[in-house]
Motif scaffolding. Sequence first.
Motif, PDB file in Angstrom:
ATOM      1  N   ASN A  66       0.831  -1.207   0.000  1.00 15.96           N
ATOM      2  CA  ASN A  66       0.000   0.000   0.000  1.00 15.96           C
ATOM      3  C   ASN A  66       0.867   1.259   0.000  1.00 15.96           C
ATOM      4  O   ASN A  66       0.594   2.219   0.735  1.00 15.96           O
ATOM      5  N   THR A  67       1.890   1.263  -0.821  1.00 13.60           N
ATOM      6  CA  THR A  67       2.839   2.370  -0.840  1.00 13.60           C
ATOM      7  C   THR A  67       3.089   2.826  -2.275  1.00 13.60           C
ATOM      8  O   THR A  67       3.192   1.997  -3.180  1.00 13.60           O
ATOM      9  N   VAL A  68       3.180   4.129  -2.430  1.00 13.34           N
ATOM     10  CA  VAL A  68       3.534   4.713  -3.723  1.00 13.34           C
ATOM     11  C   VAL A  68       4.807   5.520  -3.527  1.00 13.34           C
ATOM     12  O   VAL A  68       4.999   6.142  -2.481  1.00 13.34           O
ATOM     13  N   TYR A  69       5.682   5.481  -4.516  1.00 13.37           N
ATOM     14  CA  TYR A  69       6.985   6.123  -4.437  1.00 13.37           C
ATOM     15  C   TYR A  69       7.131   7.179  -5.525  1.00 13.37           C
ATOM     16  O   TYR A  69       6.484   7.119  -6.568  1.00 13.37           O
ATOM     17  N   LEU A  70       8.029   8.120  -5.269  1.00 12.64           N
ATOM     18  CA  LEU A  70       8.413   9.087  -6.293  1.00 12.64           C
ATOM     19  C   LEU A  70       9.929   9.232  -6.246  1.00 12.64           C
ATOM     20  O   LEU A  70      10.471   9.793  -5.283  1.00 12.64           O
ATOM     21  N   GLN A  71      10.585   8.692  -7.250  1.00 15.75           N
ATOM     22  CA  GLN A  71      12.024   8.856  -7.383  1.00 15.75           C
ATOM     23  C   GLN A  71      12.273  10.139  -8.153  1.00 15.75           C
ATOM     24  O   GLN A  71      11.803  10.289  -9.282  1.00 15.75           O
TER      25      GLN A  71
END
Length: 118
Positions: free
Chosen positions: A76-81
């Motif tokens: 349940n995690t979203v990332y932004l590199q």
Amino acid sequence: QVQLVESGGGLVQPGGSLRLSCAASGSIFSINPMGWYRQAPGKERELVAAITVGGSTRYADSVKGRFTISRDNAKNTVYLQMNSLKPEDTAVYYCNTDLFSTGWTTPWGQGTQVTVSS
């Protein structure tokens, strides 16, 4: 109650990188397209990246080629590199549902501050 908790911001020099994370509680995450937004001082909040449940992505022109959004549905995690950061990327970054796909957002989290400065 749905909660969104953003983390990973900080102070970075121009050209540097950061990876933001957003943990979402409840059912909001697994069945909705998600997005990263940012709000700079004196400006409106803008969507910079979005991702569907299946992993299709789109980006604002200002970050295309530099930012990468991803998600881990199991966590349940979203990332932004964020790479090749510029001073104009300085803002508070938030995650939420992709407003343009869903037509709605859930209550906003506290966001995470990103400051790009030498």
